[in-house]
Design a protein around this motif. Structure first.
Motif, mmCIF file in Angstrom:
data_model
loop_
_atom_site.group_PDB
_atom_site.id
_atom_site.type_symbol
_atom_site.label_atom_id
_atom_site.label_comp_id
_atom_site.label_asym_id
_atom_site.label_seq_id
_atom_site.Cartn_x
_atom_site.Cartn_y
_atom_site.Cartn_z
ATOM 1 N N CYS A 103 6.795 -3.608 0.303
ATOM 2 C CA CYS A 103 8.158 -4.123 -0.392
ATOM 3 C C CYS A 103 9.151 -4.841 0.616
ATOM 4 N N ALA A 104 8.869 -4.297 1.913
ATOM 5 C CA ALA A 104 9.654 -4.553 3.178
ATOM 6 C C ALA A 104 9.001 -5.829 3.841
ATOM 7 N N GLY A 105 7.976 -6.318 3.297
ATOM 8 C CA GLY A 105 7.227 -7.365 4.027
ATOM 9 C C GLY A 105 6.200 -6.971 5.217
ATOM 10 N N ALA A 106 6.141 -5.986 5.579
ATOM 11 C CA ALA A 106 5.298 -5.446 6.665
ATOM 12 C C ALA A 106 3.863 -5.598 6.482
ATOM 13 N N LEU A 107 3.472 -5.105 5.008
ATOM 14 C CA LEU A 107 1.944 -5.235 4.694
ATOM 15 C C LEU A 107 1.760 -6.133 3.537
ATOM 16 N N SER A 108 0.690 -6.868 3.319
ATOM 17 C CA SER A 108 0.616 -7.560 1.969
ATOM 18 C C SER A 108 0.172 -6.543 1.178
ATOM 19 N N PHE A 109 0.296 -7.188 -0.291
ATOM 20 C CA PHE A 109 0.056 -6.265 -1.277
ATOM 21 C C PHE A 109 -1.368 -5.728 -1.365
ATOM 22 N N SER A 110 -2.175 -6.989 -1.423
ATOM 23 C CA SER A 110 -3.561 -6.786 -1.670
ATOM 24 C C SER A 110 -4.348 -5.962 -0.500
ATOM 25 N N ASP A 111 -3.735 -6.299 0.858
ATOM 26 C CA ASP A 111 -4.466 -5.338 1.939
ATOM 27 C C ASP A 111 -3.908 -3.979 1.606
ATOM 28 N N ALA A 112 -2.835 -3.593 1.289
ATOM 29 C CA ALA A 112 -2.288 -2.401 1.189
ATOM 30 C C ALA A 112 -2.990 -1.463 0.000
ATOM 31 N N VAL A 113 -3.428 -2.215 -1.155
ATOM 32 C CA VAL A 113 -4.149 -1.653 -2.175
ATOM 33 C C VAL A 113 -5.366 -1.130 -1.873
ATOM 34 N N ARG A 114 -6.152 -1.926 -1.127
ATOM 35 C CA ARG A 114 -7.356 -1.682 -0.404
ATOM 36 C C ARG A 114 -7.192 -0.702 0.474
ATOM 37 N N PRO A 229 14.357 -2.461 7.101
ATOM 38 C CA PRO A 229 14.216 -1.150 7.880
ATOM 39 C C PRO A 229 13.562 -0.195 7.017
ATOM 40 N N VAL A 230 12.264 0.546 7.621
ATOM 41 C CA VAL A 230 11.637 1.613 6.820
ATOM 42 C C VAL A 230 11.683 2.789 7.499
ATOM 43 N N ILE A 231 12.171 3.868 7.005
ATOM 44 C CA ILE A 231 12.356 5.261 7.782
ATOM 45 C C ILE A 231 10.891 5.853 7.470
ATOM 46 N N HIS A 232 10.314 6.443 8.734
ATOM 47 C CA HIS A 232 9.010 6.858 8.784
ATOM 48 C C HIS A 232 8.962 8.505 8.369
ATOM 49 N N ASN A 233 8.074 9.027 7.782
ATOM 50 C CA ASN A 233 7.689 10.325 7.497
ATOM 51 C C ASN A 233 7.647 11.177 8.749
ATOM 52 N N VAL A 234 6.891 10.491 9.709
ATOM 53 C CA VAL A 234 6.721 11.301 10.972
ATOM 54 C C VAL A 234 7.862 11.796 11.861
ATOM 55 N N HIS A 235 8.600 10.895 11.944
ATOM 56 C CA HIS A 235 9.762 11.221 12.810
ATOM 57 C C HIS A 235 11.255 10.711 12.294
ATOM 58 N N ALA A 236 11.237 10.284 11.102
ATOM 59 C CA ALA A 236 12.417 9.993 10.551
ATOM 60 C C ALA A 236 13.339 9.089 11.337
#
Length: 315
Positions: A103-114, A229-236
């Motif tokens: 949703c933030a445009g970093a990954l294409s949807f079809s790539d992410a689904v696979r 911006p996306v806050i990541h689980n690993v290091h917040a």
């Protein structure tokens, strides 16, 4: 409302149920179109599985992950189509981090689904069914849980893997070690310590083989800097470098989900309202426990969409 006061959060496994998003799909064609796009990428009718399948089928992690990603992306596209405000920051719980990056445009949807289907398969095969387990622990301090898990871990491991809200932590590892930890945690005063209906010990060191498979899959997938911006689980923290994002997605599979830290990072950025984008209200409940003043909204049906659009437009 200033967009910096608004965050969108994306649910992880556990929010899936048969019939989810049925009303939104009936009213807004963009929702079904999103499922059609995902179905094309994976080669089976995903909307039909969600609406008419068996819950057991939905709960298989290789199905759950692409289904929840698609549901969240569908709701986000609908939000954008309806003129909803762009948030200042995003985060997702475990699998939800992939939804946030799409949703933030970093990954294409079809790539992410696979990618998340491959992630689900890798996580499922890393530890044979029955060998691992997960359990929710309520009513103990994080440090107590960490100490007890450490004291039990030896040949078999048990680790704290999801820091979901104050007083709610998930542990995981080898089934025998998890069982011992449950007993020790109850003796230490836990209000509850109960096994979860999950087929693999997610976010433990036992998931390293799955991390290696995801790393291979990511080699061929383009990742760009997110427009939100996306806050990541690993290091917040947020990350803009594509290679660093890939490394965090790999590490996330075998590292704890620091959800409390993620929400606190949002609050530190000035967030006052969080919108759960996708089925259910699991994160809204956690977020409220982490920070009581946070205004928690969600979107998974026409009524909640209308209410959320009105609430944000009105502030």
């Amino acid at each position: 409302m200033d967009k910096q006061q608004l965050a969108f959060v994306f649910p992880g496994q556990g929010s899936q149920k048969v019939g989810m998003l049925a009303e939104l799909g009936a009213e807004y064609p963009i929702v079904k179109a999103c499922f059609e796009e995902a179905s094309e990428a994976l080669g089976y009718d995903m909307w039909s599985m969600v609406q008419n399948g068996e819950q057991e089928q939905l709960n298989l992690t290789e199905n759950t992950q692409p289904i929840l990603l698609t549901a969240s992306v569908a709701v986000w596209r609908l939000w954008c189509q309806r003129g909803g405000m762009t948030p200042g920051v995003m985060a997702g719980h475990s699998l939800g981090e992939f939804s946030a990056l799409v949703c933030a445009g970093a990954l294409s949807f079809s790539d992410a689904v696979r990618l998340v289907r491959a992630r689900g398969q890798a996580m499922q095969t890393a530890v044979p069914v029955g060998v691992g387990a997960m359990a929710a622990v309520l009513g103990l301090e994080d440090q107590q849980i960490l100490s007890i898990c450490e004291s039990i871990s030896g040949d078999e491991v048990v680790e704290a893997v999801n820091f979901n809200s104050p007083g709610q932590v998930v542990i995981a590892g080898h089934a025998g070690a998890v069982e011992k930890a449950i007993n020790a945690l109850k003796e230490a005063g836990a209000k509850r310590a109960m096994l979860l209906p999950v087929s693999a010990p997610f976010h433990t060191s036992l998931m390293k083989p799955a991390g290696e498979k995801l790393e291979e899959a990511l080699e061929t997938i383009p990742v760009s800097s997110p427009s939100i911006p996306v806050i990541h689980n690993v290091h917040a923290q947020t990350e803009s470098d594509a290679e660093a994002i890939k490394a965090l997605l790999v590490k996330q599979i075998y590292s704890p989900v620091k959800w409390v830290d993620c929400v606190e990072a949002m609050i530190a950025r000035g967030v006052e309202t969080g919108v759960e984008c996708g089925p259910g209200k699991v994160l809204s409940g956690l977020n409220k426990r982490i920070h009581k003043p946070l205004n928690c909204l969600n979107i998974d049906c026409p009524d909640s969409l209308a209410a959320t659009l009105a609430a944000i437009a009105g502030e």
